[in-house]
Design a protein around this motif. Structure first.
Motif, mmCIF file in Angstrom:
data_model
loop_
_atom_site.group_PDB
_atom_site.id
_atom_site.type_symbol
_atom_site.label_atom_id
_atom_site.label_comp_id
_atom_site.label_asym_id
_atom_site.label_seq_id
_atom_site.Cartn_x
_atom_site.Cartn_y
_atom_site.Cartn_z
ATOM 1 N N ALA A 149 57.342 111.872 46.714
ATOM 2 C CA ALA A 149 58.317 112.867 47.170
ATOM 3 C C ALA A 149 59.027 113.522 45.994
ATOM 4 O O ALA A 149 59.909 114.348 46.175
ATOM 5 N N SER A 150 58.642 113.136 44.758
ATOM 6 C CA SER A 150 59.243 113.732 43.573
ATOM 7 C C SER A 150 58.213 113.733 42.453
ATOM 8 O O SER A 150 57.176 113.076 42.555
ATOM 9 N N ALA A 151 58.552 114.436 41.415
ATOM 10 C CA ALA A 151 57.713 114.400 40.213
ATOM 11 C C ALA A 151 57.886 113.040 39.552
ATOM 12 O O ALA A 151 58.854 112.327 39.805
ATOM 13 N N LEU A 152 56.938 112.686 38.724
ATOM 14 C CA LEU A 152 57.022 111.427 37.982
ATOM 15 C C LEU A 152 58.049 111.560 36.879
ATOM 16 O O LEU A 152 58.087 112.557 36.164
ATOM 17 N N SER A 153 58.894 110.558 36.749
ATOM 18 C CA SER A 153 59.858 110.506 35.661
ATOM 19 C C SER A 153 59.297 109.554 34.614
ATOM 20 O O SER A 153 58.888 108.446 34.928
ATOM 21 N N LEU A 154 59.275 109.992 33.358
ATOM 22 C CA LEU A 154 58.698 109.201 32.275
ATOM 23 C C LEU A 154 59.699 109.101 31.139
ATOM 24 O O LEU A 154 60.270 110.100 30.724
ATOM 25 N N MET A 155 59.900 107.880 30.645
ATOM 26 C CA MET A 155 60.746 107.680 29.482
ATOM 27 C C MET A 155 59.993 106.771 28.520
ATOM 28 O O MET A 155 59.527 105.709 28.893
ATOM 29 N N ARG A 156 59.854 107.228 27.291
ATOM 30 C CA ARG A 156 59.219 106.427 26.229
ATOM 31 C C ARG A 156 60.302 105.936 25.301
ATOM 32 O O ARG A 156 61.221 106.659 24.987
ATOM 33 N N ARG A 157 60.133 104.712 24.847
ATOM 34 C CA ARG A 157 61.069 104.134 23.881
ATOM 35 C C ARG A 157 60.360 103.939 22.556
ATOM 36 O O ARG A 157 59.191 103.586 22.523
#
Length: 158
Positions: A149-157
């Motif tokens: 129901a939403s776009a993918l959220s991506l966070m890289r560390r």
């Protein structure tokens, strides 16, 4: 010519925006996973098996895009929820070895993985976290499965 605007479209947009903001807050408040072990994962028991499988399948495919398919052993906390079992099956389906409480030798690359499944405003927010990558997405859940129901959220560390 009279034009009647539907009120459901703005409401749907507001709900999607609210879900996206909630997902962003969920991701920004994440616990980091230390080298000592994996944080406890959680999923509500009311998510059906088909919905859990659909969410786990989608999330693992997105995780594999970030860490490479089947390149490591994934460590999970033991979980008997429908999502925990579906996640383990999806990881194995992508070629990952999965360990829960076993020791591995020092030459084995182990990716510690934690997840959170959180019901919110008629949708479910899902997050998978490793030491280097965090992904999240909102899903609409039905008795027969779940759809993004939403776009993918991506966070890289680091």
């Amino acid at each position: 010519m009279n034009v009647v605007l539907s009120r459901s479209r703005p409401l749907r947009a507001i709900r999607s925006f609210t879900a996206a903001c909630s997902l962003a807050m969920l991701l920004s408040g994440c616990q980091s996973i230390g080298t000592d072990g994996i944080v406890a994962s959680s999923a509500p028991s009311e998510i059906s098996g088909p919905a859990a499988s659909a969410i786990a399948g989608d999330m693992v495919s997105r995780l594999a895009e970030q860490i490479g398919p089947g390149k490591a052993t994934v460590a999970l906390k033991v979980d008997t929820s429908a999502f925990g079992q579906a996640l383990e099956a999806a990881l194995k389906g992508w070629g990952y070895a999965v360990v829960t409480d076993q020791e591995t030798d020092s030459s084995t690359k182990v990716i510690q993985l934690a997840y959170v499944i959180l019901p919110f405003d008629g949708q479910v927010l899902a997050r998978l976290s490793t030491n280097n990558v965090q992904i999240g997405r909102a899903y609409t859940v039905t008795a027969n499965g779940a759809t993004p129901a939403s776009a993918l959220s991506l966070m890289r560390r680091g």
